[in-house]
Design a protein around this motif. Structure first.
Motif, PDB file in Angstrom:
ATOM      1  N   TRP A   1      -3.101  13.318  -0.186  1.00  0.00           N
ATOM      2  CA  TRP A   1      -2.501  12.005   0.037  1.00  0.00           C
ATOM      3  C   TRP A   1      -3.210  11.013  -0.885  1.00  0.00           C
ATOM      4  CZ3 TRP A   1       1.165  11.539   4.098  1.00  0.00           C
ATOM      5  CH2 TRP A   1       1.256  12.644   4.941  1.00  0.00           C
ATOM      6  N   VAL A   2      -2.452  10.283  -1.692  1.00  0.00           N
ATOM      7  CA  VAL A   2      -3.034   9.316  -2.623  1.00  0.00           C
ATOM      8  C   VAL A   2      -2.522   7.932  -2.256  1.00  0.00           C
ATOM      9  CG1 VAL A   2      -3.304   8.636  -5.034  1.00  0.00           C
ATOM     10  CG2 VAL A   2      -3.149  11.076  -4.435  1.00  0.00           C
ATOM     11  N   ASN A   3      -3.460   6.985  -2.104  1.00  0.00           N
ATOM     12  CA  ASN A   3      -3.164   5.615  -1.681  1.00  0.00           C
ATOM     13  C   ASN A   3      -3.454   4.662  -2.832  1.00  0.00           C
ATOM     14  OD1 ASN A   3      -2.982   3.122  -0.314  1.00  0.00           O
ATOM     15  ND2 ASN A   3      -5.058   3.307   0.511  1.00  0.00           N
ATOM     16  N   ILE A   4      -2.429   3.967  -3.312  1.00  0.00           N
ATOM     17  CA  ILE A   4      -2.574   2.979  -4.384  1.00  0.00           C
ATOM     18  C   ILE A   4      -2.068   1.633  -3.865  1.00  0.00           C
ATOM     19  CG2 ILE A   4      -1.945   2.312  -6.723  1.00  0.00           C
ATOM     20  CD1 ILE A   4      -3.652   4.791  -6.699  1.00  0.00           C
ATOM     21  N   GLY A   5      -2.938   0.617  -3.895  1.00  0.00           N
ATOM     22  CA  GLY A   5      -2.586  -0.689  -3.357  1.00  0.00           C
ATOM     23  C   GLY A   5      -2.336  -1.737  -4.431  1.00  0.00           C
TER      24      GLY A   5
ATOM     25  N   ASN B   1       0.865  -1.179   0.000  1.00  0.00           N
ATOM     26  CA  ASN B   1       0.000   0.000   0.000  1.00  0.00           C
ATOM     27  C   ASN B   1       0.905   1.234   0.000  1.00  0.00           C
ATOM     28  OD1 ASN B   1      -2.358  -1.688   0.328  1.00  0.00           O
ATOM     29  ND2 ASN B   1      -1.694  -1.972   2.446  1.00  0.00           N
ATOM     30  N   VAL B   2       0.991   1.883  -1.158  1.00  0.00           N
ATOM     31  CA  VAL B   2       1.912   3.001  -1.322  1.00  0.00           C
ATOM     32  C   VAL B   2       1.134   4.314  -1.231  1.00  0.00           C
ATOM     33  CG1 VAL B   2       3.628   4.089  -2.810  1.00  0.00           C
ATOM     34  CG2 VAL B   2       3.407   1.595  -2.783  1.00  0.00           C
ATOM     35  N   PHE B   3       1.625   5.216  -0.384  1.00  0.00           N
ATOM     36  CA  PHE B   3       1.055   6.556  -0.248  1.00  0.00           C
ATOM     37  C   PHE B   3       2.031   7.579  -0.821  1.00  0.00           C
ATOM     38  CE2 PHE B   3      -1.141   4.177   2.994  1.00  0.00           C
ATOM     39  CZ  PHE B   3      -2.385   4.770   3.131  1.00  0.00           C
ATOM     40  N   TRP B   4       1.470   8.570  -1.498  1.00  0.00           N
ATOM     41  CA  TRP B   4       2.219   9.744  -1.926  1.00  0.00           C
ATOM     42  C   TRP B   4       1.659  10.969  -1.206  1.00  0.00           C
ATOM     43  CZ3 TRP B   4       1.322   5.630  -4.982  1.00  0.00           C
ATOM     44  CH2 TRP B   4       2.355   5.154  -5.813  1.00  0.00           C
ATOM     45  N   ARG B   5       2.534  11.904  -0.881  1.00  0.00           N
ATOM     46  CA  ARG B   5       2.131  13.160  -0.243  1.00  0.00           C
ATOM     47  C   ARG B   5       2.463  14.312  -1.188  1.00  0.00           C
ATOM     48  NH1 ARG B   5       4.293  17.422   2.626  1.00  0.00           N
ATOM     49  NH2 ARG B   5       3.113  18.179   4.461  1.00  0.00           N
ATOM     50  N   LEU B   6       1.437  15.063  -1.608  1.00  0.00           N
ATOM     51  CA  LEU B   6       1.599  16.173  -2.540  1.00  0.00           C
ATOM     52  C   LEU B   6       1.129  17.463  -1.886  1.00  0.00           C
ATOM     53  CD1 LEU B   6       0.229  14.627  -5.879  1.00  0.00           C
ATOM     54  CD2 LEU B   6       2.572  14.581  -4.994  1.00  0.00           C
ATOM     55  N   ASP B   7       2.019  18.425  -1.815  1.00  0.00           N
ATOM     56  CA  ASP B   7       1.686  19.757  -1.334  1.00  0.00           C
ATOM     57  C   ASP B   7       1.700  20.681  -2.551  1.00  0.00           C
ATOM     58  OD1 ASP B   7       1.326  22.140  -0.045  1.00  0.00           O
ATOM     59  OD2 ASP B   7       3.146  22.032   1.179  1.00  0.00           O
ATOM     60  N   PHE B   8       0.504  20.951  -3.103  1.00  0.00           N
ATOM     61  CA  PHE B   8       0.391  21.785  -4.290  1.00  0.00           C
ATOM     62  C   PHE B   8       0.694  23.248  -3.947  1.00  0.00           C
ATOM     63  CE2 PHE B   8      -1.893  18.080  -5.677  1.00  0.00           C
ATOM     64  CZ  PHE B   8      -1.746  18.055  -7.045  1.00  0.00           C
ATOM     65  N   ALA B   9       1.092  23.995  -4.972  1.00  0.00           N
ATOM     66  CA  ALA B   9       1.308  25.441  -4.831  1.00  0.00           C
ATOM     67  C   ALA B   9       1.071  26.066  -6.201  1.00  0.00           C
ATOM     68  CB  ALA B   9       2.705  25.747  -4.320  1.00  0.00           C
ATOM     69  N   LEU B  10      -0.130  25.860  -6.742  1.00  0.00           N
ATOM     70  CA  LEU B  10      -0.415  26.324  -8.094  1.00  0.00           C
ATOM     71  C   LEU B  10      -0.261  27.839  -8.181  1.00  0.00           C
ATOM     72  CD1 LEU B  10      -3.483  24.063  -8.925  1.00  0.00           C
ATOM     73  CD2 LEU B  10      -1.167  23.891  -9.851  1.00  0.00           C
ATOM     74  N   ASP B  11       0.501  28.266  -9.168  1.00  0.00           N
ATOM     75  CA  ASP B  11       0.804  29.691  -9.374  1.00  0.00           C
ATOM     76  C   ASP B  11       1.487  30.310  -8.169  1.00  0.00           C
ATOM     77  OD1 ASP B  11      -0.388  30.288 -12.100  1.00  0.00           O
ATOM     78  OD2 ASP B  11      -2.108  29.386 -11.096  1.00  0.00           O
ATOM     79  N   GLY B  12       2.149  29.482  -7.363  1.00  0.00           N
ATOM     80  CA  GLY B  12       2.921  29.985  -6.240  1.00  0.00           C
ATOM     81  C   GLY B  12       2.151  30.182  -4.952  1.00  0.00           C
ATOM     82  N   SER B  13       0.862  29.831  -4.927  1.00  0.00           N
ATOM     83  CA  SER B  13       0.056  30.014  -3.719  1.00  0.00           C
ATOM     84  C   SER B  13      -0.330  28.673  -3.119  1.00  0.00           C
ATOM     85  CB  SER B  13      -1.218  30.803  -4.038  1.00  0.00           C
ATOM     86  OG  SER B  13      -2.081  30.852  -2.907  1.00  0.00           O
ATOM     87  N   SER B  14      -0.278  28.566  -1.794  1.00  0.00           N
ATOM     88  CA  SER B  14      -0.689  27.336  -1.109  1.00  0.00           C
ATOM     89  C   SER B  14      -2.184  27.303  -0.845  1.00  0.00           C
ATOM     90  CB  SER B  14       0.056  27.212   0.228  1.00  0.00           C
ATOM     91  OG  SER B  14      -0.286  28.292   1.087  1.00  0.00           O
ATOM     92  N   LYS B  15      -2.899  28.381  -1.172  1.00  0.00           N
ATOM     93  CA  LYS B  15      -4.330  28.468  -0.870  1.00  0.00           C
ATOM     94  C   LYS B  15      -5.166  27.880  -2.006  1.00  0.00           C
ATOM     95  CE  LYS B  15      -3.790  32.496   2.128  1.00  0.00           C
ATOM     96  NZ  LYS B  15      -4.172  33.900   2.401  1.00  0.00           N
ATOM     97  N   ASP B  16      -4.812  26.657  -2.404  1.00  0.00           N
ATOM     98  CA  ASP B  16      -5.544  25.986  -3.473  1.00  0.00           C
ATOM     99  C   ASP B  16      -6.923  25.542  -2.985  1.00  0.00           C
ATOM    100  OD1 ASP B  16      -3.259  25.990  -5.324  1.00  0.00           O
ATOM    101  OD2 ASP B  16      -2.388  24.549  -3.923  1.00  0.00           O
ATOM    102  N   ARG B  17      -7.820  25.310  -3.922  1.00  0.00           N
ATOM    103  CA  ARG B  17      -9.161  24.810  -3.613  1.00  0.00           C
ATOM    104  C   ARG B  17      -9.289  23.376  -4.109  1.00  0.00           C
ATOM    105  NH1 ARG B  17     -10.323  29.353  -6.551  1.00  0.00           N
ATOM    106  NH2 ARG B  17     -11.478  28.095  -8.068  1.00  0.00           N
ATOM    107  N   ILE B  18     -10.094  22.584  -3.427  1.00  0.00           N
ATOM    108  CA  ILE B  18     -10.348  21.195  -3.828  1.00  0.00           C
ATOM    109  C   ILE B  18     -11.787  21.073  -4.305  1.00  0.00           C
ATOM    110  CG2 ILE B  18     -10.292  18.774  -3.113  1.00  0.00           C
ATOM    111  CD1 ILE B  18      -7.575  20.192  -2.981  1.00  0.00           C
ATOM    112  N   GLU B  19     -11.981  20.396  -5.435  1.00  0.00           N
ATOM    113  CA  GLU B  19     -13.328  20.155  -5.960  1.00  0.00           C
ATOM    114  C   GLU B  19     -13.479  18.673  -6.307  1.00  0.00           C
ATOM    115  OE1 GLU B  19     -14.006  24.571  -8.022  1.00  0.00           O
ATOM    116  OE2 GLU B  19     -13.737  22.789  -9.278  1.00  0.00           O
ATOM    117  N   GLN B  20     -14.668  18.142  -6.031  1.00  0.00           N
ATOM    118  CA  GLN B  20     -14.997  16.757  -6.372  1.00  0.00           C
ATOM    119  C   GLN B  20     -16.104  16.761  -7.416  1.00  0.00           C
ATOM    120  OE1 GLN B  20     -15.549  13.775  -3.184  1.00  0.00           O
ATOM    121  NE2 GLN B  20     -17.514  13.267  -4.125  1.00  0.00           N
ATOM    122  N   TYR B  21     -15.959  15.902  -8.423  1.00  0.00           N
ATOM    123  CA  TYR B  21     -16.940  15.814  -9.504  1.00  0.00           C
ATOM    124  C   TYR B  21     -17.506  14.403  -9.563  1.00  0.00           C
ATOM    125  CZ  TYR B  21     -15.341  20.349 -11.140  1.00  0.00           C
ATOM    126  OH  TYR B  21     -15.053  21.683 -11.224  1.00  0.00           O
ATOM    127  N   ASP B  22     -18.826  14.304  -9.672  1.00  0.00           N
ATOM    128  CA  ASP B  22     -19.519  13.016  -9.783  1.00  0.00           C
ATOM    129  C   ASP B  22     -20.496  13.081 -10.945  1.00  0.00           C
ATOM    130  OD1 ASP B  22     -18.962  11.234  -7.197  1.00  0.00           O
ATOM    131  OD2 ASP B  22     -19.058  13.329  -6.548  1.00  0.00           O
TER     132      ASP B  22
END
Length: 436
Positions: free
Chosen positions: A386-390, A251-272
């Motif tokens: 955090w993304v978990n791929i098993g 079970n492998v986890f990756w940790r990603l700290d985004f900084a799009l356009d140099g800002s850490s105040k990114d937004r998260i959106e989910q689509y269904d």
């Protein structure tokens, strides 16, 4: 698999690497030549030359980043930016990207491992032969052993370019059926770490179209002492029914700290998306997609037609659309045996001590030690993904000897980072929006 089920022999191997900019490979296309924009001033360096990776690919895209080596996580990439042709300056994508854990439980329930925080993953860095980095360079990494206060120089960090096949192909309806095609090019950055009998290849592929692929490949050897599995918990790989190799999960986890356009105040959106049967008078089913803004910490599960994107709080492309990156999970076998492996994606509020998805060291006493416990309703003003791929490894005869690489990983894909494809040929540059 491991040297034994209770402890592993401490393995120290010299490693080395040499990084530097690589010569770009050749990419061909039958479309017209693309005029190159005037070179912009080089961005300010965010690290010293020895720890800098900068590669301009033959299709015009430049990737820049810094690297360092952590005593538990291994290779860490920081300040990752992407500059396709036509963009006047680099576009910041990630503040930090690295492994978050490799959790390995065995099917017989006798043992499980946390390879990054408990099994000296970083100290198992391996030397690479020149033939393992064709056309590239290998950079030397200084590996510090926190238990013995010594340092080794290991030639271990490969940076090279790889062809990936067609980036696109289109036969035009006009212009006498002209064929536009180009061969894609990637920047590949990777290291190899040995843990017990396994060798983990941790690779990062930076494509010329802005996509980033993160993969871990397990190779090396099956453990010679793990051939005692009972029925249903192993697979015979010797003569007849003998030598049942014990099955286990990675079970492998990756940790990603985004900084799009140099800002850490990114937004998260989910689509269904939901498909409904044809209504009265309709010919075909309909499909409606809804967006949910993720404003608080989330433990997310992948479902059919569900995806997430990380949206820039400050940057827009030339069409006026907010830049974002979409998380694209790879094939996975989700392991339900531990609370922290029950979900595919976690979005947590940044905390400098929350670095590993399980058995996380370094936080103050009483702070939860796994990523699932960090999801407690905090607002997301600086999200960390955090993304978990098993992968459930049931051995086969072909796993010996040596064991072929089995890969697991995911990608992040640019969504509206540029107004058009960064690889669009000049003759088609006017076809933005509805085709004319």
């Amino acid at each position: 698999m491991r040297v034994n089920k209770i402890s592993r022999a401490r393995r120290r191997t010299a490693v080395g690497l040499s990084l530097a900019a690589l010569a770009a490979g050749v990419t061909t296309g039958s479309g017209p030549a693309v005029a190159q924009p005037k070179a912009a001033p080089a961005p300010p360096a965010e690290c010293s030359p020895a720890y800098r990776i900068e590669q301009k690919l033959s299709t015009g895209t430049t990737w820049r980043m810094c690297w360092r080596y952590d005593t538990k996580a291994g290779l860490v990439l920081e300040n990752v930016s992407y500059q396709p042709k036509g963009e006047p300056k680099p576009i910041k994508v990630l503040a930090s990207a690295r492994l978050g854990q490799i959790h390995v439980p065995y099917d017989d329930g006798n043992i499980e491992y946390d390879d990054l925080t408990g099994q000296r993953f970083a100290q198992g860095l391996q030397n690479l032969a020149p033939t393992e980095c064709p056309g590239g360079t290998i950079k030397t990494i200084k590996v510090r052993d926190p238990d013995y206060s010594d340092t080794q120089d290991i030639k271990a960090l490969c940076t090279t370019t790889r062809a990936r096949g067609h980036a696109y192909r289109m036969q035009a309806d006009e212009d006498f059926g002209k064929i536009y095609q180009a061969q894609g090019k990637d920047l590949l950055v990777y290291t190899v770490n040995k843990v017990g009998w396994y060798e983990y290849m941790t690779e990062w592929r930076f494509q010329d179209d802005g996509m980033i692929n993160m993969n871990v490949g397990a190779t090396g050897s099956l453990s010679p002492v793990d051939y005692d599995a009972g029925d249903g918990r192993g697979w015979p790989i010797g003569k007849g029914a003998r030598s049942k190799a014990t099955s286990h999960s990675h079970n492998v986890f990756w940790r990603l700290d985004f900084a799009l356009d140099g800002s850490s105040k990114d937004r998260i959106e989910q689509y269904d998306s939901v498909v409904s049967p044809p209504a009265r008078g309709q010919y075909a089913p309909t499909n409606k997609t809804t967006r949910t803004k993720v404003t608080k910490e989330l433990a997310g599960d992948a479902k059919n037609m569900r995806w997430w994107r990380v949206v820039s709080a400050t940057g827009k492309n030339k069409d006026g659309h907010a830049r974002s990156y979409e998380i694209v999970p790879g094939a996975t076998a989700k392991y339900p045996g531990r609370s922290y492996t029950k979900h595919d994606v976690y979005f947590t509020q940044y905390n400098k001590c929350e670095l590993f998805a399980s058995h996380n060291p370094g936080c103050e006493r009483g702070h939860p030690q796994s990523v699932d416990k960090w999801v407690n309703g905090q607002s997301l003003t600086h999200p960390v993904a955090w993304v978990n791929i098993g992968f459930h490894h049931i051995a086969r005869d072909e796993d010996q000897q040596p064991m072929p690489v089995h890969w697991q990983g995911f990608s992040i894909a640019p969504r509206d980072v540029t107004a058009m494809s960064p690889l669009t040929p000049a003759a088609l540059a006017g076809q933005n929006g509805e085709p004319r």
